[in-house]
Design an enzyme around this catalytic site. Structure first.
Site, PDB file in Angstrom:
ATOM      1  CB  CYS A  22     -16.333 -19.164  -4.834  1.00 55.33           C
ATOM      2  SG  CYS A  22     -14.876 -20.028  -4.135  1.00 55.33           S
ATOM      3  CG  HIS A  46     -19.387 -22.438  -5.709  1.00 49.65           C
ATOM      4  ND1 HIS A  46     -18.192 -21.774  -6.736  1.00 49.65           N
ATOM      5  CD2 HIS A  46     -18.014 -22.940  -5.085  1.00 49.65           C
ATOM      6  CE1 HIS A  46     -17.560 -21.540  -7.104  1.00 49.65           C
ATOM      7  NE2 HIS A  46     -17.147 -22.388  -5.955  1.00 49.65           N
ATOM      8  CD  GLU A  96     -21.948 -21.580  -8.829  1.00 49.31           C
ATOM      9  OE1 GLU A  96     -20.690 -22.005  -8.748  1.00 49.31           O
ATOM     10  OE2 GLU A  96     -22.202 -20.893  -7.770  1.00 49.31           O
TER      11      GLU A  96
END
Length: 248
Positions: A123, A225, A227
């Protein structure tokens, strides 16, 4: 031995964000923050997350680079200052924090130019890496006609759109997938890629969702994202990154 992964942090104080005073014990005290998903994904992948506080003493960047086996530039709520990539600031750019920009640009440049260690940005981190090496950013996606890239509510890991992944890329080797469903919570993105990078994933509307450097060394950016997503295919990206760091 598990590799040490340096994770950048976000500096907040009452001048940076309206919500910042609620995050800090004292009104005149800043804070270094990192969303829990980032260190957790590194831990699950077998690495040791090491938080790197933003520092005004940029000579410490060399010490950070010596200690860690790889580097993860995380996402954040503040925008990259458009002056960093040669543009005037538009009305849509908010939450500029010079300390964050100074530190992250210096870290990215040092790691790439002075070491051979892996570097991954997610990001904002992806945007920083591209801008640090001569690329530009779309300052506000909706203003350019791209409207499918803002967090639409619901779970943070909920897919919002697809991405098409180029073969013979780090992402393809990590996921074995030509297409993924991804979350999306950004209002800026890569516009012109820095000369050293090539795009490796695209959204259906053409927005660049990932890129990497030419050659065998891992220097890459991802706009979504992974994660935050619990799917094994998304977590495989973190594992592949940690594995590359372990080799160093």
């Amino acid at each position: 031995m598990a590799p040490l992964i340096g994770l950048t942090s976000n500096y907040f104080d009452e001048r940076c964000h309206e919500e910042a005073p609620d995050l800090m014990p004292l009104r005149d005290q800043g804070a270094y923050l990192i969303p829990e998903d980032f260190p957790r994904c590194i831990e699950r992948a077998g690495g040791v997350p090491v938080m790197l506080p933003v520092t005004d003493d940029l000579s410490l960047v060399a010490r950070y680079a010596e200690i860690c086996d790889g580097f993860f530039l995380i996402g954040g709520a503040c925008d990259v200052d458009p002056r960093r990539y040669g543009q005037e600031r538009s009305e849509f750019v908010t939450n500029l924090v010079a300390r964050n920009d100074d530190f992250e640009f210096a870290l990215a440049k040092y790691v790439v130019e002075q070491t051979d260690k892996p570097l991954l940005g997610v990001c904002r981190g992806s945007q920083v890496i591209n801008a640090a090496f001569g690329g530009t950013l779309i300052q506000h996606l909706p203003a350019r006609g791209y409207r499918g890239h803002r967090f639409a509510g619901g779970a943070k890991g909920a897919p919002q759109h697809s991405v098409r992944i180029e073969k013979n890329s780090f992402l393809y080797r990590a996921t074995s997938a030509a297409e993924l469903q991804v979350n999306s919570m950004h209002h800026q993105a890569v516009d012109t890629l820095a000369p050293m990078f090539h795009a490796t994933a695209y959204a259906p509307d053409g927005v660049i969702e990932a890129y990497e450097a030419d050659g065998d060394r891992l220097i890459a950016g991802i706009q979504w994202h992974p994660e935050m997503m619990d799917e094994p295919v998304q977590q495989s990206i973190c594992r592949a990154f940690v594995d590359r760091c372990a080799r160093k």
